[in-house]
Write an enzyme that holds these catalytic residues in place. Sequence first.
Site: not given
Ligand code: CP
Ligand code: NVA
Length: 308
Positions: A104, A131, A134, A224, A264, A292
């Site tokens: 990440r 993502h 997701q 989101d 999400c 997930r």
């Molecule tokens: N939706 C998602 O990826 O959540 P987290 O940021 O908690 O991993």
């Molecule tokens: N768009 C959000 C998604 C989190 C799961 C972010 O990148 O923070």
Amino acid sequence: MKKPRHLLTLADLTAAEIERIFTIAEDLKSKWAKGIREPLLPGRVMALLFEKPSLRTRVSFEACMVHLGGCSLFLGQETGFGRRETMADFARVLSQYVDVIVSRTYRHQTVVELAQYAQCPVINGLSDLAHPCQALADLFTIRELFGRLAGLTLAWIGDGNNVARSLAQGCGKLGIRMVMATPPPYRFEAGFLEQLRQDVPQLDLAVTEDPVEAVREAAVVYTDVWTSMGQEAEADQRRQVFAPYQVNAALMAHAQKGTVFMHCMPAHRGEEVTDEVIDGPQSVVLQQAANRMHLQKGLLAWLLAAQT
Ligand code: CP
Ligand code: NVA
């Protein structure tokens, strides 16, 4: 040595491969519900390299690996990722110890470089661009709820962000129409759109400034956060621009009866979505979050089998 397959964006998977991952995930999910945890990946090791916080991605991937008989190493940033040595040295060394890396990162380019040098598969667990895990889990959830994907419409309300980009790729591959209600400065960038048209020419994508128009025909209303991780300095401005795009009961009243609400998570309640919607009868956010884990089990089993 066989070149590893990576999942950096959904452009990396064909529709048939996504269907195959869904089939494995579905099978493992029904076994899990009966208390069976099929150890398809004994002794396999997964490394999690995270530059940003995470609940769902981190814990669902770790649980997957335990259920599949493997183990996971949460490395966070303690390895000095990006600070102590070159990406090439880091990736070549780490990928000799582990079978798969989930990362990440802030910049998408970081995960691209990691994958370029890694000798094992790299899965993007969220970057500023995409993502994919997701979106895969969301499409799996929609398929579970409606029994099909092709011909449905997904309304995206809000920022044209990482989750929206991955959904657009996935929707195009699986025949879902996508309608985005997004203020012009926050729509997909020209470069991404051009690439999207090349990767998924069949995508039926409409863009509007009117959330009501977007939700009318939708089977799924999806939103989101207005401010993603890394954009905190823009939060005040974004709150103003996106205020008319809140998913609330008044907006959901324009959708059809069987329409579901998706997010999400984590959600900023009172901003992009109200409590009445996210906690209401149309909300499927908890099923989405649960999936997930199930979907990623299918992904890991498929991806690591493809390595042998
Ligand atoms: N939706 C998602 O990826 O959540 P987290 O940021 O908690 O991993
Ligand atoms: N768009 C959000 C998604 C989190 C799961 C972010 O990148 O923070």
